[in-house]
Write an enzyme that holds these catalytic residues in place. Sequence first.
Site, PDB file in Angstrom:
ATOM      1  N   SER A  90      28.598  30.415  -6.143  1.00 26.77           N
ATOM      2  CA  SER A  90      27.421  31.110  -5.600  1.00 26.77           C
ATOM      3  C   SER A  90      27.094  32.428  -6.280  1.00 26.77           C
ATOM      4  CB  SER A  90      27.615  31.363  -4.109  1.00 26.77           C
ATOM      5  OG  SER A  90      27.794  30.126  -3.462  1.00 26.77           O
ATOM      6  N   VAL A  91      28.012  33.020  -7.004  1.00 30.83           N
ATOM      7  CA  VAL A  91      27.638  34.278  -7.664  1.00 30.83           C
ATOM      8  C   VAL A  91      26.498  34.036  -8.654  1.00 30.83           C
ATOM      9  CG1 VAL A  91      29.847  35.486  -7.374  1.00 30.83           C
ATOM     10  CG2 VAL A  91      29.480  34.053  -9.393  1.00 30.83           C
TER      11      VAL A  91
END
Lengths: 477, 478
Positions: B218-219
């Site tokens: 998700s980064v």
Amino acid sequence: MSQMMTATKPRRNIELLLLLLALVTGIGANMLVGLEADQPFNDDFFIQAGTLTGIVLAVHIVLRFRAKYADPVILPIVTALNGIGLAMIHRIDLATGQSAAASQLLWSAVAIIAAIAVLLVIKDHRILRRFTYISLAVSALLLVLPLVPGLGTQINGAQIWIMVAGYSFQPGEVAKITLAIFFAGYLSTNRDLILLAGKKVGPLQFPRVADLGPMLAAWLVSIGVLVFQRDLGSSVLYFGLFMAMIYVATSRVSWVLIGLGLTAVGGFVAMQLFSHVALRIDSWINAFDPEVYNRAPGGSGQIVQGLFGLASGGLTGTGLGQGRPDLVSYANSDMIIAAFGEELGLIGLSAIIMLYVLLVTRGFRAALGTRDGFGKLLATGLSFVIGLQCFVVIGGVTRLIPLTGLTTPFMSAGGSSLLANWIIIALLLLISDASRRPVARGPLPDDDLTAATQHPVAETSKQNSTNGAATEAVKKQ
Amino acid sequence: MNQAIRNTWVIAIAMFALVLGAVTYVQFFAADELKANAWNNRQLYKQFGSDRGSILVDGKQIAFSEPSNDQFNYQRVYDPGGLYAHLTGYFSLVYGATALEDVMGEELSGEASELFIDRAMAMLSGNQPRGYSVGLTIDPELQKIAHDVLGNHSGAVVVMDPENGDILAMASTPTYDPNKLAGHNTSEVVENYEQITSASKNPLYNRAIEGDLYAPGSVFKIIDTVAALESDEYSPDSTLQNPQQIDFGGYSLPNYAQGGCAAQSEASFAFALQQSCNTPFANIALELGGERIQAEAQEFGFGQKLSIPLRVTPSVFPDDLEGAALAQSAIGQRDVRTTPLQIAMMSAAIANDGTIMKPQLVDTVRSPDLEPVSSPEPQTFSTPTSPEIANQVTEWMVGVVDEGIGSSAAIPGVEVAGKTGTAELAVPGQNNSWFTGFAPADDPQAVVSIVVSDVDVQTGGQIVGPGAKRLLEAVLNQ
């Protein structure tokens, strides 16, 4: 007589100038070695510089009085070689923790004092002709000494050393000189006889079997050294010496051919019979074979490492003290050429080789110039033996020929070699003095030189009524 | 007789000529071949036998050459061994040089061409040529914390100053002791090497910049967000579709079941980032297309060569993505691979008004008498976005820590901006856990990027968020 008249000036001042240059070179090299190790001007440095300068100047002064027409280039060349040899031995000491430089300095002093003694005692080389057969006996004794149980010592597989009072000595080095004196004496006396007899086959005149005696003696000495002392280098050296002298005495190529034939036969048989010769040849041809490289003893590790050293020096060298000559075994004796090649480069090593070329050439010049056959033969033999020794050593290190354990004249660590070579230089100086000294036009100087010259004349004319060039030359005096 | 003497002289001269020829051949023509011979250790002895320069952190030597009593004269020492292993690398007789020992080799040995003048001067003044020392940008305290944070897990940490690109900490675990590979006993070194590399996670990799790289999870949504804001299709106020899953016929991409995403079927950027919802970002990527996401990733550094001066493996966002593959890639899964340094650079762009400064590990190169001879100037690496967008994303990232799932990184009294990530691995239940962020949000002192691999969600969360907090606190307390 194809006698070129050289300048008849003594040229001692030029010698002094060159000598100072040579000392600056040798001492300067030693100073660089010290600087590199952060210990430039310690006591050892001054002792070494002082000793070398002192005794070499003593030689120069003796020459001024005793042989003032001696060749002015010989002494400076040898001084330079001895000096940079000392510097390199010192440099290798620093890397390996040995202390060979101190003993090399001591031996240099002994050798140079011996050279001075020769200059003072002998005065005229023609005296040596009286000792022709004594020289033969001494040679035989010197060659047999290392084989005497209790006296002889085997080092690195070669039985060429004797131990006296804790010092090891290689009598074979001195035998070079006595053998040269014997051959010069014998051949100058008998050359006419040898020349006139014999069969002519085609363009070549072959000697009588009876006259082959000296040739066979030479061959036997060489083979004997090879077989009993296991020393291939000295064997080659002695044989080369004989060949050169026999050729010069007779001017006959046939003798050289016979000699080379004998060498080939002897060499082939030796290779078949003696493992040490076969191993040398194998590590020469297959130096880069892993099995040969790693073989111990008798492997090619030493020569290959020497080649690596030379290669890493390249054209300009690493600089004194900046290479790793200590990685080569016997770096300060047999392999000192590799050390010079590494640190002084191709340029520096070539300069050293050129010094030898000049030295040998001056020796030959003395041979050409001197008027007696004995002197011609002796000077040729001694000069040639220095040249041949350089060839065998440098050729061995560069893998041109098989590597044999010989010292590099004047540079390698080793007292016997220094002593013998400095005596050779003393003799060459005497012969060059005779060669360059103006022919006396007036009454002969009233000293014992007259006696020395007259003796061989009488002897020669008695034995040979036919006129050889040598006889003629001596008579003219 | 004289003619024979002359002939003999000619023979002697011929012998000398042969010898001169042989010397010339060996020292000139065959020299290169002989130098390259495998048995020729001279180059090694020269290299290893020299007083090589030190590598320093905050004035303290972490790698240096110590006089030794063997044929090499010097022994390379790493102190402390494991902490800086991936930065210094090792200087091994058997395995050569790695990391800084490799890329800064010319400076350390004093042979770099730009040091020529210095070298010539040293030669003239009679000084021994010696190696130059290399000072690093690393902060030793942060480096220790970084190692501490990772503990026994496999992972990596990068701490960077976003304003000038200085790398303040770079840790990778598991680590190894470079002293074991720098010994002069080659059989021992071979044995040690085999022992080190037999571990299931190869300790020799500096996971912060190389190795197998990590799925960012998700980064990566930060890049989607920037791509969206740079496009005409989205504005900061856009409402994003937030279905529970997106169906691709046979495969469906879900939101994380346990998160807060299920509460809303539509979401703002702020909410989608706070809860790290998947479907809004998958939709953005599907709408903008694979090429535009890839282009944005490249502006952040993906696919670009970089040396800091350690060589950094370029991160990967695949070409020609569409459909499910694009949707999965947009949330940092599938074949997207990245280095922790790349993620730190991404955060640095947000922290530094849209501009990435080139990451730099070397602070100063000093001559043996400690005079600085070179010191890399800060350089702009790229400007992937505008200050406005960067500030907008910062605001949302602050929300992630303040109100969202990144709360474990919160520092009382300081605004921390952050983003978490969890990338699923092939083994069920095993993930890469990520955190990246910076503080203070309005005047960032440092960006942090942490990843641990092969952990379950909970374990990962306990490591990366609190770890980032510790690191940022340490920076702020200085």
